[in-house]
Design an enzyme around this catalytic site. Structure first.
Site, PDB file in Angstrom:
ATOM      1  N   SER A  75      11.246 -15.818   4.015  1.00  0.00           N
ATOM      2  CA  SER A  75      10.310 -14.991   3.249  1.00  0.00           C
ATOM      3  C   SER A  75      10.567 -13.490   3.342  1.00  0.00           C
ATOM      4  CB  SER A  75       8.883 -15.294   3.690  1.00  0.00           C
ATOM      5  OG  SER A  75       8.743 -14.949   5.056  1.00  0.00           O
ATOM      6  N   ASN A  90      17.877 -22.720   1.308  1.00  0.00           N
ATOM      7  CA  ASN A  90      16.706 -23.105   2.112  1.00  0.00           C
ATOM      8  C   ASN A  90      15.446 -23.269   1.254  1.00  0.00           C
ATOM      9  OD1 ASN A  90      15.493 -23.738   4.604  1.00  0.00           O
ATOM     10  ND2 ASN A  90      14.632 -21.689   4.738  1.00  0.00           N
ATOM     11  N   TYR A 139      14.435 -13.777  -3.286  1.00  0.00           N
ATOM     12  CA  TYR A 139      13.309 -14.496  -2.679  1.00  0.00           C
ATOM     13  C   TYR A 139      12.371 -15.007  -3.775  1.00  0.00           C
ATOM     14  CZ  TYR A 139       8.693 -15.095  -0.636  1.00  0.00           C
ATOM     15  OH  TYR A 139       7.461 -15.601  -0.310  1.00  0.00           O
ATOM     16  N   ASP A 284      10.085  -2.293  -4.608  1.00  0.00           N
ATOM     17  CA  ASP A 284       8.633  -2.254  -4.386  1.00  0.00           C
ATOM     18  C   ASP A 284       7.899  -1.799  -5.645  1.00  0.00           C
ATOM     19  OD1 ASP A 284       7.985  -3.153  -1.861  1.00  0.00           O
ATOM     20  OD2 ASP A 284       8.281  -1.205  -0.897  1.00  0.00           O
TER      21      ASP A 284
HETATM   22  N1  UDP Z   1       5.659  -0.508   3.984  1.00  0.00           N
HETATM   23  C1  UDP Z   1       5.794   0.758   4.516  1.00  0.00           C
HETATM   24  N2  UDP Z   1       6.316   0.878   5.779  1.00  0.00           N
HETATM   25  C2  UDP Z   1       6.712  -0.196   6.510  1.00  0.00           C
HETATM   26  C3  UDP Z   1       6.556  -1.502   5.958  1.00  0.00           C
HETATM   27  C4  UDP Z   1       6.022  -1.622   4.693  1.00  0.00           C
HETATM   28  O1  UDP Z   1       5.450   1.766   3.880  1.00  0.00           O
HETATM   29  O2  UDP Z   1       7.199   0.002   7.631  1.00  0.00           O
HETATM   30  C5  UDP Z   1       5.058  -0.668   2.633  1.00  0.00           C
HETATM   31  C6  UDP Z   1       5.938  -1.408   1.646  1.00  0.00           C
HETATM   32  O3  UDP Z   1       6.824  -0.508   1.020  1.00  0.00           O
HETATM   33  C7  UDP Z   1       4.886  -1.981   0.685  1.00  0.00           C
HETATM   34  C8  UDP Z   1       3.681  -2.240   1.595  1.00  0.00           C
HETATM   35  O4  UDP Z   1       3.902  -1.446   2.772  1.00  0.00           O
HETATM   36  O5  UDP Z   1       4.521  -1.020  -0.278  1.00  0.00           O
HETATM   37  C9  UDP Z   1       3.531  -3.694   2.014  1.00  0.00           C
HETATM   38  O6  UDP Z   1       4.785  -4.140   2.503  1.00  0.00           O
HETATM   39  P1  UDP Z   1       4.980  -5.531   3.243  1.00  0.00           P
HETATM   40  O7  UDP Z   1       6.428  -5.615   3.651  1.00  0.00           O
HETATM   41  O8  UDP Z   1       3.954  -5.678   4.304  1.00  0.00           O
HETATM   42  O9  UDP Z   1       4.643  -6.625   2.151  1.00  0.00           O
HETATM   43  P2  UDP Z   1       5.250  -6.877   0.658  1.00  0.00           P
HETATM   44  O10 UDP Z   1       4.320  -6.139  -0.276  1.00  0.00           O
HETATM   45  O11 UDP Z   1       6.651  -6.376   0.624  1.00  0.00           O
HETATM   46  O12 UDP Z   1       5.136  -8.339   0.506  1.00  0.00           O
END
Ligand code: UDP
Length: 324
Positions: A75, A90, A139, A284
């Site tokens: 994931s 996977n 993913y 993102d």
């Molecule tokens: N994020 C961040 N710093 C970190 C990890 C994540 O700013 O160290 C941001 C990331 O860019 C996204 C949000 O937090 O906008 C949520 O990220 P996460 O990886 O938790 O979940 P995703 O939305 O990718 O499933």
């Protein structure tokens, strides 16, 4: 008996607990590559890989399995970009193998752990199930391939499935028996809590120039206890003989920015730490917020813990137990 693949992982272990508390018997199948043996405190555990057809046949042969809940998957978006073939193997091929063997044993109820990553960069917020499916990373693509296969198996092969598209799973078991424990960790809330507990020196915000009120990305954080409850309701839905296969978004309906999450973590923990701003993380989208009305109407599901402070507090209690 319910077979839970990936039941030693973060989300699967919470559902395993809830099913057992609700009177179901469970078998967890997990290769423990990411999951933790100690997270399987309920039901039994078979340490095996989904590609092991003989082992799968043995499980279906020796147990009266009513339904399968399928969580076993990789994931990490970042890893999927580096090694796409690992994700197709996977997440897709192994699921196809599981479905093939379920068919051999006439097990026809399936609950799939899907994702908001199917929507890619959405055109409209909140996102409903009918939004365009256009993943922007391997993913999401591997999960979409499974959803397409499920649709065909349901249309032509007698499968009854529910696909649950999660937004950002967060928080931990309210009794603090299980919680999030990824290695390496990439999710925002546990990383921020790592900064609070002193396991890292600072937290980095990945981009503050997004088209949002404070410039940081907005996500829909849904309590893992609420996700567990939705799976129980999905199973009960499939147990009704006249219900058709279905797909539901699972989110809280509220969006929180990265800055809001960090501020909430500071408030809940009472600890200050350094916050840096870095460049954007590739792939993102600005905003992801779920429209979960369909789950509310059909499954009679509604998040019980939509408050970000409650979500962070449960995650913090678990984090202290794990790393304190
Ligand atoms: N994020 C961040 N710093 C970190 C990890 C994540 O700013 O160290 C941001 C990331 O860019 C996204 C949000 O937090 O906008 C949520 O990220 P996460 O990886 O938790 O979940 P995703 O939305 O990718 O499933």
């Amino acid at each position: 008996m319910i077979l839970i693949t990936g039941g030693a992982g973060y989300i699967g272990s919470h559902i395993n607990k809830l099913l057992n508390k609700s009177g179901y018997e469970t078998i967890v199948l997990d290769n423990l590559s990411k999951g933790h043996k100690k997270a399987v405190k309920w039901g039994s555990l078979v340490n095996a890989d989904l590609s092991d057809s003989d082992k799968l046949r043995e499980i279906f042969q020796n147990n009266d399995i009513e339904a399968v809940m399928h969580f076993a998957a990789f994931s990490s978006v970042a890893e999927s970009v580096e090694e796409p073939e690992k994700y197709f193997k996977n997440n897709f091929e192994n699921t196809a193998n599981l479905l093939r063997i379920m068919k051999e044993f006439r097990v026809r109820k399936f609950i799939f752990s899907s994702t908001a990553a199917l929507y890619g960069i959405p055109k409209e917020i909140p996102i409903s199930e009918s939004a365009e499916l256009k993943p922007i990373n391997p993913y999401g693509e591997s999960k979409l391939m499974v959803e397409n296969l499920l649709k065909d198996e349901s249309d032509f092969g007698g499968l009854k499935y529910v696909s649950l598209r999660y937004f950002n799973a967060a928080g931990a078991d309210l009794d603090c028996e299980i919680g999030e424990d990824h290695n390496p960790e990439s999710h925002l809330i546990p990383l921020v809590l790592d900064a609070a507990i002193g396991r890292r020196n600072s937290i980095s915000i990945f981009g503050d120039d997004y088209d949002t009120p404070d410039g940081t990305c907005i996500r829909d954080y849904i309590h893992v206890q609420d996700l567990a409850d939705a799976h129980l309701k999905a199973l009960q839905y499939l147990e009704e003989p006249f219900n058709d296969s279905n797909i539901f978004n699972l989110g809280n309906g509220n969006g929180f920015s990265v800055k809001e999450v960090i501020d909430t973590c500071k408030k809940v923990t009472g600890i200050d730490f350094e916050v840096k701003v870095e460049g954007r993380r590739p792939g993102d989208p600005d905003i992801l917020i779920a429209d979960s009305k369909k789950a509310e109407e059909v499954l009679k599901w509604k998040p019980e813990y939509p408050d970000l402070e409650d979500i962070v507090e449960s995650a913090w209690n678990w984090h202290k137990k794990l790393h304190g």
